[in-house]
Design a protein around this motif. Structure first.
Motif, PDB file in Angstrom:
ATOM      1  N   UNK A   1      41.594  47.388  42.828  1.00 43.82           N
ATOM      2  CA  UNK A   1      41.346  48.426  41.820  1.00 43.82           C
ATOM      3  C   UNK A   1      40.047  48.127  41.070  1.00 43.82           C
ATOM      4  N   UNK A   2      39.846  46.849  40.744  1.00 42.51           N
ATOM      5  CA  UNK A   2      38.625  46.462  40.026  1.00 42.51           C
ATOM      6  C   UNK A   2      37.396  46.664  40.913  1.00 42.51           C
ATOM      7  N   UNK A   3      37.510  46.269  42.181  1.00 45.66           N
ATOM      8  CA  UNK A   3      36.390  46.422  43.120  1.00 45.66           C
ATOM      9  C   UNK A   3      36.020  47.902  43.287  1.00 45.66           C
ATOM     10  N   UNK A   4      37.034  48.766  43.320  1.00 45.88           N
ATOM     11  CA  UNK A   4      36.793  50.206  43.404  1.00 45.88           C
ATOM     12  C   UNK A   4      36.100  50.703  42.136  1.00 45.88           C
TER      13      UNK A   4
ATOM     14  N   UNK B   1      43.154  31.693  40.214  1.00 45.72           N
ATOM     15  CA  UNK B   1      42.897  31.607  38.768  1.00 45.72           C
ATOM     16  C   UNK B   1      42.661  32.981  38.178  1.00 45.72           C
ATOM     17  N   UNK B   2      41.412  33.400  38.107  1.00 45.23           N
ATOM     18  CA  UNK B   2      41.085  34.741  37.628  1.00 45.23           C
ATOM     19  C   UNK B   2      39.632  35.020  37.965  1.00 45.23           C
ATOM     20  N   UNK B   3      39.287  36.295  37.973  1.00 43.01           N
ATOM     21  CA  UNK B   3      37.890  36.695  38.183  1.00 43.01           C
ATOM     22  C   UNK B   3      37.447  37.518  36.980  1.00 43.01           C
ATOM     23  N   UNK B   4      36.170  37.447  36.665  1.00 45.71           N
ATOM     24  CA  UNK B   4      35.622  38.181  35.518  1.00 45.71           C
ATOM     25  C   UNK B   4      34.549  39.145  36.002  1.00 45.71           C
TER      26      UNK B   4
ATOM     27  N   UNK C   1      33.591  47.543  29.627  1.00 45.37           N
ATOM     28  CA  UNK C   1      34.815  46.789  29.902  1.00 45.37           C
ATOM     29  C   UNK C   1      34.463  45.378  30.341  1.00 45.37           C
ATOM     30  N   UNK C   2      35.084  44.413  29.694  1.00 42.61           N
ATOM     31  CA  UNK C   2      35.011  43.015  30.125  1.00 42.61           C
ATOM     32  C   UNK C   2      36.359  42.716  30.766  1.00 42.61           C
ATOM     33  N   UNK C   3      36.357  42.649  32.090  1.00 44.94           N
ATOM     34  CA  UNK C   3      37.601  42.702  32.855  1.00 44.94           C
ATOM     35  C   UNK C   3      38.013  41.321  33.351  1.00 44.94           C
ATOM     36  N   UNK C   4      39.210  40.906  32.993  1.00 46.79           N
ATOM     37  CA  UNK C   4      39.804  39.684  33.544  1.00 46.79           C
ATOM     38  C   UNK C   4      40.836  40.094  34.590  1.00 46.79           C
ATOM     39  N   UNK C   5      40.510  39.809  35.835  1.00 46.78           N
ATOM     40  CA  UNK C   5      41.380  40.128  36.972  1.00 46.78           C
ATOM     41  C   UNK C   5      42.159  38.855  37.301  1.00 46.78           C
ATOM     42  N   UNK C   6      43.443  38.818  36.911  1.00 44.63           N
ATOM     43  CA  UNK C   6      44.209  37.573  37.044  1.00 44.63           C
ATOM     44  C   UNK C   6      44.795  37.433  38.452  1.00 44.63           C
TER      45      UNK C   6
END
Ligand code: GTP
Ligand code: MG
Length: 196
Positions: free
Chosen positions: A22-25, A40-43, A57-62
């Motif tokens: 969803x984030x990549x889209x 871990x997570x991606x930012x 948006x500062x997105x933390x993808x856990x």
């Protein structure tokens, strides 16, 4: 031009429901069929426009794998928004989503805006609405090696929407693969964030 308003957003949900997709889209307008699990997570960051404001948006993808669960509070602490994701073809992933919502409602910022996203709707886009619920249970072993087995919806949209309504969540069904509903989730969140 106005300075962008920064909004910290976290994605939570069971492994493989499609959080990173969803984030990549949203960020790159791309999709990968075999996306690797997040460790871990991606930012990532992405800007979007709402009326006359620019939201950054500062997105933390856990990471959804259970061994990473204890890291989650670092990412949802101070978050102004969360997207809790489940997979419409896996009922257990909605149970997991509900437990994330409970955790957020207990531990996160009390003003946090939460959206529930039922992802992978493309897998059930040709579903027959007249199927009887019993037929959906099927024989799970038969599913294991056959790409010829149709994938069936396990979470009716109305059921998830009713839960979202009673819990005060925004609700969307999405397909990261097709881009369906993705921009809408982020835009609705951006509209709901209290900004002064
Ligand atoms: P973790 O990082 O392990 O928590 O997983 P995740 O929730 O980030 O899932 P990810 O985005 O890595 O997607 C898992 C798999 O599902 C990948 O193979 C994706 O290509 C696939 N996938 C994600 N979104 C969709 C979708 O909307 N439709 C379909 N058909 N597949 C999807
Ligand atoms: Mg991921």
């Amino acid at each position: 031009p106005m300075k962008p308003v920064q909004v910290k957003l976290v994605l939570l949900g069971e492994a493989a429901v499609g959080k990173s997709s969803l984030v990549l889209r949203f960020v790159n307008n791309e999709f990968q069929e075999n996306k690797e699990p997040t460790i871990g997570a991606a930012f990532l960051t992405q800007k979007t426009r709402v009326e006359d404001k620019i939201i950054k948006f500062e997105i933390w993808d856990t990471a959804g794998q259970e061994r990473f669960h204890s890291l989650a509070p670092m990412y949802y602490r101070n978050a102004q928004a969360a997207i809790v994701v489940y997979d419409v073809t896996r009922a257990a992933s909605l149970d997991k989503a509900k437990s994330w919502v409970k955790e957020l409602q207990r531990q996160a910022n009390p003003n946090i805006v939460i959206a529930l996203a039922g992802n992978k709707v493309d897998l059930v886009s040709d579903e027959d609405d007249d199927l009887h619920p019993d037929e959906l249970d099927g024989d799970e072993e038969a599913n294991e090696d056959g790409d010829d087995m149709p994938i069936t919806r396990q979470v009716p949209a109305e059921e998830a929407r009713a839960y979202a309504d009673e819990s005060g969540l925004l609700f969307f069904e999405t397909s990261a693969k097709l881009g369906h509903g993705v921009q809408e989730v982020f835009n609705e969140i951006a509209r709901k964030i209290p900004i002064d």
